[in-house]
Design an enzyme around this catalytic site. Structure first.
Site, PDB file in Angstrom:
ATOM      1  N   TYR A   1       0.839  -1.245  -0.070  1.00  0.00           N
ATOM      2  CA  TYR A   1       0.107  -0.018   0.117  1.00  0.00           C
ATOM      3  C   TYR A   1       0.990   1.126  -0.038  1.00  0.00           C
ATOM      4  O   TYR A   1       1.044   1.907  -0.817  1.00  0.00           O
ATOM      5  CB  TYR A   1      -0.924   0.005   1.253  1.00  0.00           C
ATOM      6  CG  TYR A   1      -2.106   0.995   1.037  1.00  0.00           C
ATOM      7  CD1 TYR A   1      -2.955   0.929   0.283  1.00  0.00           C
ATOM      8  CD2 TYR A   1      -1.772   2.120   1.672  1.00  0.00           C
ATOM      9  CE1 TYR A   1      -4.018   1.951   0.129  1.00  0.00           C
ATOM     10  CE2 TYR A   1      -2.708   3.106   1.577  1.00  0.00           C
ATOM     11  CZ  TYR A   1      -3.937   3.113   0.732  1.00  0.00           C
ATOM     12  OH  TYR A   1      -4.874   4.163   0.737  1.00  0.00           O
TER      13      TYR A   1
ATOM     14  N   SER B   1      -6.427   0.765  -4.422  1.00  0.00           N
ATOM     15  CA  SER B   1      -6.331   2.229  -4.176  1.00  0.00           C
ATOM     16  C   SER B   1      -5.009   3.049  -4.532  1.00  0.00           C
ATOM     17  O   SER B   1      -4.619   2.778  -5.544  1.00  0.00           O
ATOM     18  CB  SER B   1      -7.156   2.539  -2.948  1.00  0.00           C
ATOM     19  OG  SER B   1      -7.434   3.606  -2.755  1.00  0.00           O
TER      20      SER B   1
ATOM     21  N   ASP C   1     -17.740   3.198  -8.169  1.00  0.00           N
ATOM     22  CA  ASP C   1     -16.545   3.745  -7.354  1.00  0.00           C
ATOM     23  C   ASP C   1     -16.277   5.426  -7.233  1.00  0.00           C
ATOM     24  O   ASP C   1     -15.939   5.638  -8.382  1.00  0.00           O
ATOM     25  CB  ASP C   1     -15.133   2.883  -7.835  1.00  0.00           C
ATOM     26  CG  ASP C   1     -13.981   3.506  -6.620  1.00  0.00           C
ATOM     27  OD1 ASP C   1     -14.173   4.115  -5.743  1.00  0.00           O
ATOM     28  OD2 ASP C   1     -13.029   2.847  -6.806  1.00  0.00           O
TER      29      ASP C   1
ATOM     30  N   HIS D   1     -16.042   1.068  -4.201  1.00  0.00           N
ATOM     31  CA  HIS D   1     -14.497   1.068  -3.931  1.00  0.00           C
ATOM     32  C   HIS D   1     -13.977  -0.274  -3.048  1.00  0.00           C
ATOM     33  O   HIS D   1     -12.748  -0.458  -3.198  1.00  0.00           O
ATOM     34  CB  HIS D   1     -13.930   2.148  -3.224  1.00  0.00           C
ATOM     35  CG  HIS D   1     -12.500   2.501  -2.997  1.00  0.00           C
ATOM     36  ND1 HIS D   1     -11.828   2.788  -4.385  1.00  0.00           N
ATOM     37  CD2 HIS D   1     -11.602   2.682  -2.238  1.00  0.00           C
ATOM     38  CE1 HIS D   1     -10.471   3.063  -4.114  1.00  0.00           C
ATOM     39  NE2 HIS D   1     -10.352   3.072  -2.452  1.00  0.00           N
TER      40      HIS D   1
END
Length: 720
Positions: free
Chosen positions: A488, A568, A652, A687
């Site tokens: 991430y 993301s 999203d 999302h």
């Protein structure tokens, strides 16, 4: 004309989709699976050009940003047809889905919480699309309180926020449709379970906080011009809804045209005396305001008038606020603020900063500091004067969540999990200082057959980075283990050990699941976060690349058996990594990624991410830095990229699907290699939060099938 195997048409009529055929699945890793033919739609290109700091930048796929346009919808249909035709031909895809369904099908029960005479808890019998809110009074007598599965036929409507009045007589809840961040709020009488007439439409990024039984606070934006799912939403406001009135009568509490804020929230302290307002323009740093609800006619008072640091109110007691802050303490500290004299120089430190990053919670009149030591949870108990009382013994090395309760409770119910330990609920007695197991799930997975251990490696600049590896015991370091490297690296978010039902199927098939705690995250406090932001964002990619190199160097896997995965901000990570190092991994799995770094701040509330990314508008230096790694712009024509499955969803409105659309179109044009580069677009989903179980299982099956097939690994643990 022909270029890189593609027919390039400078201008096409609207809605035209042409196709050509290539063969996929190279044999560089002795892959004996039959190649699957792929027909890519040729995506229409326009001559749109933007000017950035004197430089013209073509944006030929700008039209894909219009999510309501017919040609965008036709493009989605065409791309999904190609993708699902490909996935349908993978021989073990159904077996993976069947195995996922089997392992998923066990009872999951959340920690209990208490209002009035009732005990409430969420429960899922196994494969239900949404967990159901149950309640019981005394022993047994369980009943369904609210079943989100009844709110839509396909299970795509989910609960996002819930709030009870202090006496438990009223219940407000927010509902998300098809995964959107826009919410509708409803109010229920808990005794009769009947809905009141009160209803709030189109709240967004909102909590729900009651002021007695008079009404509640919530946040929302004005309806944007243009698409509700992609248009800018920058002016967030806090409202108060008084029961028995209409939404049009709701009182504006904070936010106006003169001083707009991008993110505003309001919450009432447990004692009901203080309204706490947080206001921010980015995902890091916030102003802090309070209003004394115990005094008629009181006004909003500023406590922190800048957005330089993070401040979160934990509790209020007799004119004092307990606030967690990283001001002068990058790893956080807990301070006590006198509301009659709130100047920072008068703040009293209750729990000081130490070398490990800290998060503080409360319950039963005690304070609980959760520290991260190399991403592993440790908890210490303090009294309200800041005196340390004990270190809490945890079930093992992993992650604790939910360690909080009301001040009136004498116990805390918390969840403990790790990469091999399914989330179990423990009951901690504050008086005795001991935990005991409350609920443990029963599923078709044996944790004793697997191990999860931490290693450290050096990044490009010598920075030491931790990584946790999870796999079967007795793993052979032969370079042929299928491996998912997940990352991430942003927004101060910490990746701590957590059990994944889907990953059990990957692990039992001989796979490795590797998670590095790269810069940009919060594992080592705000300094670690800042080291992966703006003009230092390349550190994040370097850390991730170095993790892959470590796994290869140490024999855990090789490039032919490595997949990189993230969602993301992690989708951006995967996109940037596969472009900078197309040779690193065999498979790339970017999910709901931020892919257009020059325009991300033009959609919904994306401008709030500027603390981490910077924007193309702020300086020429920042523009050029962003363009250099922006996945949409950094792709190189004629390059052989990894087998890529881009995943996104049509609803999203956090990271709008146009990011993934444009990236997939550009990738299919630039890619010269034989491996497939596809996009999977979920419908009636957002999302990720609230996605129904059935859709989650289908998506995970497709991801695993695509990954293993392109590695040449059969499902069942055999490498072909």
């Amino acid at each position: 004309m022909m270029q890189n195997g593609f027919i390039l048409l400078p201008k096409l009529k609207k809605n035209s989709l042409l196709c050509f055929t290539i063969l996929t699945l190279a044999c560089t890793n002795e892959n004996h699976f039959k190649p699957i033919p792929v027909e890519y739609p040729i995506t229409e290109k326009s001559d749109h050009v933007d000017l950035y700091w004197g430089e013209e930048i073509a944006d030929p796929y700008r039209w894909l940003e219009d999510d309501y346009a017919d040609n965008t919808k036709e493009w989605v249909i065409a791309q999904n047809k190609v993708t699902f035709d490909y996935l349908d031909k993978i021989p073990f895809r159904d077996a993976i889905r069947d195995r996922l369904e089997k392992v998923w099908n066990y009872e999951k029960v959340g920690a209990p919480f208490f209002y009035g005479d009732w005990t409430y808890y969420f429960k899922n019998d196994g494969l239900q699309n949404q967990s159901i809110l149950y309640r019981s009074r005394g022993e047994g007598n369980e009943e369904i309180f609210l079943d989100p599965n009844q709110l839509s036929e396909d299970g795509s409507t989910s609960l996002s926020s819930i709030a009870f009045t202090k006496d438990g007589s009223l219940f407000a809840y927010a509902v998300s449709v098809a995964g959107s961040d826009w919410r509708d709020i409803y109010v229920m009488d808990t005794e009769s379970k009947t809905l009141l007439k009160d209803q709030i439409k189109d709240a967004k990024f909102t909590g729900i906080s009651w002021e007695g039984k008079k009404g509640f606070y919530y946040s929302t934006y004005a309806q944007p011009d243009g698409s509700k799912l992609s248009a800018l939403t920058n002016d967030h406001r806090l409202y108060f809804h008084q029961l028995g009135t209409t939404q049009a009568e709701d009182l504006l509490v904070f936010g106006n045209d003169a001083t707009p804020r991008r993110y505003v929230s309001g919450s009432v302290t447990e004692d009901g005396h203080v309204l706490v307002i947080s206001a921010a323009n980015s995902t890091t740093g916030n102003e802090l305001y309070i209003k004394d609800l115990s005094k008629e006619g009181s006004t909003i008072k500023s406590i922190v008038a800048n957005m330089d640091n993070n401040h979160g109110v934990l509790d209020h007691q007799e004119g004092w606020l307990l606030v967690q802050t990283n001001m002068d303490a990058p790893n956080n500290q807990l301070v006590k603020i006198d509301l009659n004299n709130p100047r920072p120089e008068k703040w009293q430190v209750l729990i000081p900063e130490i070398a490990q990053v800290m998060q503080v919670s409360k319950g039963g009149g005690k304070l609980f500091a959760t520290y991260l030591k190399d991403a592993i949870s440790e908890i210490r108990q303090y009294d309200y004067e800041g005196n340390e009382e004990s270190t809490i013994e945890l079930p093992g090395a992993g992650t604790v969540s939910g360690f909080s309760s009301k001040n009136t409770q004498d116990s805390i119910y918390y969840s403990f999990t790790s990469y091999v330990q399914p989330g179990s609920i423990y009951k901690y007695s504050i008086r005795e200082g001991k935990s005991k197991l409350y609920r443990q799930p029963q599923l078709d997975f044996d944790p004793e057959s697997y191990e999860s251990h931490q290693v450290f490696y050096n990044s490009k600049d010598g920075t030491k980075v931790p990584m946790i590896l999870t796999h079967k015991k007795g793993l052979a370091l032969n370079g042929k283990n299928p491996t998912i490297l997940y990352g991430y690296g942003g927004f101060n978010i910490s990746l701590t050990p957590a059990f994944s039902i889907a990953n059990t199927v990957w692990l039992e098939n001989g796979g490795i699941y590797a998670v590095p705690n790269i810069r940009g995250g919060g594992e080592y406090g705000e300094n670690w976060h800042k080291a992966g932001t703006k003009l230092q964002k390349q550190n994040v990619f370097d850390d991730f690349i170095a993790a892959g190199e470590y796994l290869i160097r140490e024999g855990y896997t090789s490039s032919e058996y490595l997949a990189i995965k993230g969602g993301s901000n992690g989708g951006l990570l995967v996109g940037a990594t596969m472009i900078q190092r197309p040779d690193l991994a065999r498979v790339a799995l970017p999910a709901v990624g931020v892919m257009d770094m020059l325009r991300y701040h033009q959609f919904t509330s994306g401008a709030g991410w500027a603390y981490d990314y910077g924007t193309s508008d702020e300086s020429e230096e920042m523009y050029r830095y962003l363009k250099n790694y922006s996945p949409v712009h950094a792709l190189k024509q004629g390059t052989a990229y990894p087998a890529t499955l881009v995943t996104t969803a049509d609803h999203d409105d956090r990271v709008v699907p146009a990011h993934s659309f444009k990236f997939a179109a550009a990738l299919q044009e630039a890619h010269k290699g034989e491996l497939p580069v596809l996009i999977r677009i979920e419908t009636n989903a957002g999302h990720g939060a609230g996605k129904p179980t059935s859709k989650v299982i289908e998506e995970q099956a497709d991801i695993f099938a695509f990954t293993l097939y392109n590695m040449g690994v059969d499902f069942g643990g055999k490498s072909e």
